[in-house]
Design a protein around this motif. Structure first.
Motif, PDB file in Angstrom:
ATOM      1  N   UNK A  91       0.813  -1.216   0.000  1.00  0.00           N
ATOM      2  CA  UNK A  91       0.000   0.000   0.000  1.00  0.00           C
ATOM      3  C   UNK A  91       0.844   1.263   0.000  1.00  0.00           C
ATOM      4  N   UNK A 133       6.864   0.723   2.064  1.00  0.00           N
ATOM      5  CA  UNK A 133       7.010  -0.696   2.413  1.00  0.00           C
ATOM      6  C   UNK A 133       5.851  -1.137   3.291  1.00  0.00           C
ATOM      7  N   UNK A 134       4.724  -0.465   3.116  1.00  0.00           N
ATOM      8  CA  UNK A 134       3.547  -0.776   3.930  1.00  0.00           C
ATOM      9  C   UNK A 134       2.749  -1.920   3.349  1.00  0.00           C
ATOM     10  N   UNK A 135       2.764  -3.056   4.038  1.00  0.00           N
ATOM     11  CA  UNK A 135       1.974  -4.194   3.616  1.00  0.00           C
ATOM     12  C   UNK A 135       0.755  -4.321   4.501  1.00  0.00           C
ATOM     13  N   UNK A 136      -0.314  -4.811   3.903  1.00  0.00           N
ATOM     14  CA  UNK A 136      -1.525  -5.043   4.693  1.00  0.00           C
ATOM     15  C   UNK A 136      -1.966  -6.472   4.453  1.00  0.00           C
TER      16      UNK A 136
END
Lengths: 114, 115
Positions: free
Chosen positions: A95, A98-101
Motif C-alpha cells: 500500500x 514498504x507498507x503491507x496489509x
C-alpha cells in the motif's frame, strides 16, 4: 475492495482423514499469501507463499499458490484432534512505501473428531 | 523466536472510561505493528498500522480520536480505547513485523468488555 473467500466455512472430519482448505482472493498489488492457524487465542503463522506452483511443506501440512487463478490451498494429511482450529488465509498487498496489509478471510473451522 | 505479548489478556471497564492495551515484541525489533479487532465468529479486521516514531495510519471507518495508538519504541505499541462504550467490547489483537518481512506475528489478544 480487497476480497478473500475461504471455503468450506466449516468442516468436520475423523482423525486420519485428509482435508483440503481453499482460499480465493482479489487484492490490488498482491505480494504474498499467508496461512494462519487460530485456536483459542491469536493466530499462529503457518506458511507464506509468494511464488506460484511451489509447494511449501511442514510436517503433515502443505500449501500451494496459484497466482494466475488467484487461489491457494492448504492440505492437512492424517489429521489429528490437535489440528482442530480455524484456518485463516490472508493475502498481503503493498500500500505504498514498504507498507503491507493483510486482508483476512473469514476462515475455515476444522473439527477433527477422534 | 518472534514472540509478541499483550497486556492485559482481559479487561472489564465501565462505559465512559479509557482502557490501555500494550503490545510488545519480546525477541525482535518491530518496525511496524498492527492492531486488529475480532468480533465473535468474524475474521480479523485491521484497525490501524503503526510505524515506530510516526503517526498511526487508520483504516477507513476507525476513529483515530477514539482509538489512540502510540508506537514509542521498536518493541512497544499501545492502543488506548477512550470513552469506551459497550459496542467497543471485542477481542483486540496486535501483531508485529520485522523490517520489510511480510509475516506478522500475533500477540495473544485482549478481551475487552465494556459494561
Amino acid at each position: 475492495e480487497d476480497k478473500v473467500v475461504q471455503s468450506p466455512l466449516s468442516l468436520v472430519v475423523h482423525e486420519g482423514d485428509t482435508v483440503t482448505l481453499n482460499c480465493s482472493y482479489e487484492v490490488t498489488n498482491f505480494r504474498s499469501l499467508l496461512w494462519y492457524k487460530q485456536e483459542k487465542k491469536a493466530p499462529t503463522f503457518l506458511f507464506m507463499l509468494t511464488s506460484s506452483g511451489i509447494e511449501k511443506k511442514s510436517g503433515r501440512l502443505s500449501s500451494i499458490l496459484d497466482k494466475k487463478e488467484l487461489f491457494s490451498i492448504l492440505n492437512i494429511t492424517a489429521t489429528q484432534t490437535g489440528d482442530s482450529a480455524i484456518y485463516l488465509c490472508a493475502p498481503s498487498n503493498l500500500r505504498g512505501g514498504s507498507n503491507y496489509k493483510l486482508t483476512f478471510g473469514k476462515g475455515t473451522l476444522l473439527t477433527v473428531n477422534p | 523466536g518472534a514472540v509478541v505479548s499483550q497486556h492485559p489478556s482481559w479487561v472489564i471497564c465501565k462505559s465512559g472510561t479509557s482502557v490501555k492495551i500494550e503490545c510488545r515484541s519480546l525477541d525482535f525489533q518491530a518496525t511496524t505493528m498492527f492492531w486488529y479487532r475480532q468480533f465473535p465468529k468474524q475474521s480479523l479486521m485491521l484497525m490501524a498500522t503503526s510505524n515506530e516514531g510516526s503517526k498511526a495510519t487508520y483504516e477507513q471507518g476507525v476513529e483515530k480520536d477514539k482509538f489512540l495508538i502510540n508506537h514509542a519504541s521498536l518493541t512497544l505499541s499501545t492502543l488506548t480505547v477512550t470513552s469506551a462504550h459497550p459496542e467497543d467490547s471485542s477481542f483486540y489483537i496486535c501483531s508485529a513485523r520485522q523490517g520489510a518481512a511480510h509475516e506478522q506475528y500475533f500477540g495473544p489478544g485482549t478481551r475487552l468488555t465494556v459494561t
